[in-house]
Design an enzyme around this catalytic site. Sequence first.
Site, PDB file in Angstrom:
ATOM      1  CB  ALA A   1      -0.933  -0.021   1.202  1.00 43.29           C
TER       2      ALA A   1
ATOM      3  CB  THR B   1      -0.438   4.282  -5.259  1.00 41.37           C
ATOM      4  OG1 THR B   1       0.679   3.696  -5.927  1.00 41.37           O
ATOM      5  CG2 THR B   1      -1.041   5.351  -6.148  1.00 41.37           C
ATOM      6  CD  GLU B   2      -1.117   8.671   0.608  1.00 41.52           C
ATOM      7  OE1 GLU B   2      -0.690   8.139   1.630  1.00 41.52           O
ATOM      8  OE2 GLU B   2      -1.304   9.914   0.494  1.00 41.52           O
TER       9      GLU B   2
ATOM     10  N   GLY C   1       1.406   9.347  -6.783  1.00 34.33           N
ATOM     11  CA  GLY C   1       1.670   8.202  -7.641  1.00 34.33           C
ATOM     12  C   GLY C   1       3.171   8.138  -7.872  1.00 34.33           C
TER      13      GLY C   1
ATOM     14  NE  ARG D   1      10.059   0.007 -10.819  1.00 35.80           N
ATOM     15  CZ  ARG D   1      10.584   1.046 -10.176  1.00 35.80           C
ATOM     16  NH1 ARG D   1      11.904   1.115 -10.015  1.00 35.80           N
ATOM     17  NH2 ARG D   1       9.818   2.008  -9.700  1.00 35.80           N
TER      18      ARG D   1
ATOM     19  N   GLY E   1     -10.913  -8.725 -37.677  1.00 37.13           N
ATOM     20  CA  GLY E   1     -12.162  -8.543 -36.939  1.00 37.13           C
ATOM     21  C   GLY E   1     -12.310  -9.501 -35.774  1.00 37.13           C
TER      22      GLY E   1
ATOM     23  CD  GLU F   1       5.555  -3.742  -9.268  1.00 31.85           C
ATOM     24  OE1 GLU F   1       6.792  -3.775  -9.234  1.00 31.85           O
ATOM     25  OE2 GLU F   1       4.854  -4.724  -8.998  1.00 31.85           O
TER      26      GLU F   1
ATOM     27  CB  THR G   1       4.838   5.940 -15.406  1.00 33.47           C
ATOM     28  OG1 THR G   1       5.808   6.948 -15.101  1.00 33.47           O
ATOM     29  CG2 THR G   1       3.566   6.166 -14.594  1.00 33.47           C
TER      30      THR G   1
ATOM     31  CD  GLU H   1       5.618   7.769 -19.694  1.00 34.01           C
ATOM     32  OE1 GLU H   1       5.160   7.551 -20.835  1.00 34.01           O
ATOM     33  OE2 GLU H   1       5.246   7.117 -18.680  1.00 34.01           O
TER      34      GLU H   1
END
Length: 380
Positions: A124, A126-127, A131, A243, A341, A364, A366, A368
């Site tokens: 836990a 991230t908020e 991020g 990662r 299709g 985990e 981005t 970037e």
Amino acid sequence: MGSYFQLTEEQTMLRDTVRRLARERILPVAVEIDRCGIFPQDLYDLFVQYGLPTLAFPERYGGGGGSELDFSIVIEEVARISGAAYMNCGLSHLGAQPILLFGNEDQKQKYLPSICKGRKIAFALTEPDAGSDVGNIKTKAIKDGDRYILNGTKRFISGGKEAELACVFASTNPGAKREGLSCFIVASDTPGYSVGTSEDKMGLRGSSTSELVFEDCVVPAENLIAEEGAGFGIAMAVLNVTRPTVASAAVGIAAGALEIAGNYAKERVQFGAPIASFQGVQFKLAEMAIKVETGRLIACYAASLVDSKSRKLPSISAIAKTYCSDIAMEVTTEAVQVLGGYGYCREYHVERMMRDAKVLQIYEGTNEIQKILIARSVLK
């Protein structure tokens, strides 16, 4: 352990066992898992029975005693069939890392054996406003004698709805930003701990992603991992370790999509011949295969660096996560194109794989952010 270029006999047996398990037990329900957004408990129990979620945990705590490379092999095979299955299989591998890497022996003895028996633990961090910017975490942990009082909200927590434990990052010194972060082990039945909104996601729909809310949640001081202010270092070290798992999952999703595209190309007849005989389709499949095989090498290399505790791990881990998640998106998109299709229809799995692949470029860290880390390593 074999090199990442050649699996040992034991690793080959592990891969083949998990591959068979995934095809026999996960594949028949993969579409339904995606449709209803619920992962069957019996499948998770099967993972636990085979010791897969905690394969890389030490044997003395009930784990499999395997390597991170072993675990990456497992994750690739599971993700090859279902991204949601990979998330459920890998949940506690991520969630328990703060305890494994930084917990004291009492904490390890208290929590790891039950996790190895199937107790789920979430990570836990991230908020809503934190991020990529972990230093902006607003959850506070105020010390009160021999306990801490937690208040705040976590967002996008994988497995948050089902987890019985969470490693929660909170600020014990709000003015210090990331230097003030600390990490706590919190049980879900603690008064003041609740699960908030669960997200209705584009992909990985059979894996819950939820809010965790802490309202005057009392946590014993003995549940602090390491020391006050160590939280940022703990989080970064954990992500360096996990990662490569994301990279292996990305390779698995891409490999699954390539397999479906190749089989379809051999069966689909147009203009009087299988489309696999057309050079345009062959080139697509060749480029997809190049990406999958290259991705597997960098993912396994990164996992091997976790095992050897190499100083190169942070940069190689970032490279593996970035490259493999990018090629997963590219390969799954091309697989949809090969199927035309039909690729756009849920019956053929590849559209699900494309949706599942997208978030690997986001969570985990981005891609970037990964590129910033990689550039710093190059310039250093």
